[in-house]
Structures are given as structure tokens and as C-alpha cells.
Design a protein around this motif. Structure first.
Motif, PDB file in Angstrom:
ATOM      1  N   LEU A  95      -2.068   2.019  -3.554  1.00  0.00           N
ATOM      2  CA  LEU A  95      -2.293   0.905  -2.590  1.00  0.00           C
ATOM      3  C   LEU A  95      -0.693   0.622  -2.702  1.00  0.00           C
ATOM      4  O   LEU A  95      -1.174  -0.033  -0.796  1.00  0.00           O
ATOM      5  N   VAL A  96       0.257   0.534  -2.610  1.00  0.00           N
ATOM      6  CA  VAL A  96       1.256   0.381  -1.558  1.00  0.00           C
ATOM      7  C   VAL A  96       1.289   1.110   0.257  1.00  0.00           C
ATOM      8  O   VAL A  96       1.525   0.502   0.690  1.00  0.00           O
ATOM      9  N   ARG A  97       1.184   2.506  -0.519  1.00  0.00           N
ATOM     10  CA  ARG A  97       0.965   3.197   0.276  1.00  0.00           C
ATOM     11  C   ARG A  97      -0.713   3.065   1.927  1.00  0.00           C
ATOM     12  O   ARG A  97       0.050   3.115   2.810  1.00  0.00           O
ATOM     13  N   GLY A  98      -1.165   2.671   1.022  1.00  0.00           N
ATOM     14  CA  GLY A  98      -1.855   1.950   1.764  1.00  0.00           C
ATOM     15  C   GLY A  98      -1.845   0.952   2.151  1.00  0.00           C
ATOM     16  O   GLY A  98      -3.084   1.093   3.642  1.00  0.00           O
ATOM     17  N   LYS A  99      -2.161  -0.483   2.095  1.00  0.00           N
ATOM     18  CA  LYS A  99      -1.301  -1.273   2.342  1.00  0.00           C
ATOM     19  C   LYS A  99      -0.491  -0.888   3.960  1.00  0.00           C
ATOM     20  O   LYS A  99      -0.547  -1.725   4.630  1.00  0.00           O
ATOM     21  N   GLU A 100       0.747  -0.149   3.496  1.00  0.00           N
ATOM     22  CA  GLU A 100       1.715  -0.387   4.715  1.00  0.00           C
ATOM     23  C   GLU A 100       0.577   0.377   5.309  1.00  0.00           C
ATOM     24  O   GLU A 100       0.635   0.569   6.795  1.00  0.00           O
ATOM     25  N   LEU A 101      -0.144   1.395   5.734  1.00  0.00           N
ATOM     26  CA  LEU A 101      -1.338   2.079   6.379  1.00  0.00           C
ATOM     27  C   LEU A 101      -2.176   0.921   7.224  1.00  0.00           C
ATOM     28  O   LEU A 101      -2.397   1.442   8.166  1.00  0.00           O
ATOM     29  N   TYR A 102      -2.451  -0.439   6.259  1.00  0.00           N
ATOM     30  CA  TYR A 102      -3.677  -0.453   6.793  1.00  0.00           C
ATOM     31  C   TYR A 102      -2.933  -1.576   7.667  1.00  0.00           C
ATOM     32  O   TYR A 102      -3.111  -1.965   8.637  1.00  0.00           O
ATOM     33  N   ASP A 103      -2.149  -2.425   7.600  1.00  0.00           N
ATOM     34  CA  ASP A 103      -0.685  -3.291   8.159  1.00  0.00           C
ATOM     35  C   ASP A 103      -0.185  -2.988   9.655  1.00  0.00           C
ATOM     36  O   ASP A 103      -0.868  -3.727  10.933  1.00  0.00           O
TER      37      ASP A 103
END
Length: 183
Positions: A95-103
Motif C-alpha cells: 500500500l505504501v508503493r500503491g499510495k506513491e503511484l496513486y499520488d
């Protein structure tokens, strides 16, 4: 001895100067670089049939490309929504990587909380971005992945920016945002 060296130097200089001829052009080692043909930027193709070395082999697939078998249509969207499931299990979800990509790719329009209030919406550059928890919006992992891959309405495709694994990480993060908004 000194006079012999002086005479030799003068002779070498005279020979070098006498070989230069200003009326005749110098020898061109790579004439194509000096006299290249000009092409218009958006003109006809330079090589109308293509150069064999520039064309990919027939039936080849680019390295790292995984074909997506669901078509880009309303029926394809509904099929993805009904059948497409994430190939990554809960231990692989980052989810940390997902948040980075989402942002980076999504937050500017959809907002960092998924409420449809990103910077472009706040500045009224793009309108009509719904929140992930809207009642009429039943999204799941298949529909989110299909939308990221092909785009939908005014949203373009992100298939070239995100590889398959990154797309699934963003899907997982969007589902987390949806769950957070529904609380």
C-alpha cells in the motif's frame, strides 16, 4: 647544425603551405554529413516502406509487454468488472508503493483521499470527478484495472506509465481509499 635545422623547418613549412589550394574544396571524409538532405518535420515518411532494421519482427511482442485480453469497450468494461481479479495476493500488496503511484498519477484529479477533489478539480480545470464512495458507483478491482489500462470518459490510459504490477498496486490502494471513505 643550427642552420641545417632552420633550413629543414623552412622546407617543411613551404611544402605544407604549397599543398593548400584555396580554389579547390578540401576532401570530405563523410560527405553525407556535409550535404544531407533536408526533411520536413511532419512531411512524408523519409523511408516510405520502412527500413527492415527499424521494423519489428512479425508477431513479436515487446519485452515486458503482457497483452490484456479484454477489449476496450463498454462490454469489455462490464466483463472486467464481473470477472477480472487481482493476480497479487494480500502478502504482495504494497500500500505504501500503491499510495506513491496513486499520488503521482491519480491524486491530481481524484484527490489524495479519493473524494474527487484533486487540485485540478479544485481549480476547476476538470469537472465531474466522482468520489469513490458515490452510491451509483460500484467499482471493484476489475473495473478499476480496466479503467487504468484503457481510460474512461475524460481520463486517459495509464498503460504506458504503469506496468502490470504497478497497476495492481494502484488498484489495491484505490480499494483501500474506497473502504476508508465508506467508514
Amino acid at each position: 647544425m643550427k642552420s641545417l635545422i632552420k633550413i629543414l623547418v623552412i622546407a617543411v613549412v613551404l611544402v605544407a603551405v604549397s599543398c593548400k589550394k584555396d580554389t579547390a574544396p578540401n576532401y570530405q571524409f563523410m560527405p553525407n554529413m556535409y550535404e544531407s538532405a533536408g526533411y520536413e518535420t511532419y512531411g512524408e515518411a523519409v523511408f516510405p516502406n520502412g527500413i527492415e532494421a527499424q521494423l519489428p519482427a512479425e508477431g513479436s511482442i515487446p519485452r515486458g509487454f503482457v497483452p490484456f485480453d479484454i477489449e476496450n469497450s463498454t462490454e469489455g468494461y462490464e466483463l472486467a468488472k464481473a470477472t477480472l481479479l487481482s493476480p497479487i495476493d494480500s502478502t504482495q500488496v504494497d500500500l505504501v508503493r500503491g499510495k506513491e503511484l496513486y499520488d503521482i498519477y491519480c491524486g491530481i484529479c481524484h484527490g489524495n483521499k479519493g473524494n474527487g477533489q484533486g487540485k485540478l478539480v479544485q481549480r476547476e480545470k476538470i469537472l465531474g470527478i466522482p468520489s469513490y464512495d458515490d452510491v451509483g458507483r460500484a467499482i471493484n478491482e476489475g473495473s478499476i484495472y480496466h479503467t487504468i489500462y484503457y481510460g474512461k470518459n475524460t481520463m486517459g490510459s495509464y498503460a504506458n506509465q504503469l506496468n502490470e504490477e504497478e497497476r495492481w498496486q494502484v488498484v489495491s490502494y484505490v480499494l483501500k481509499l474506497k473502504a476508508d471513505l465508506e467508514k
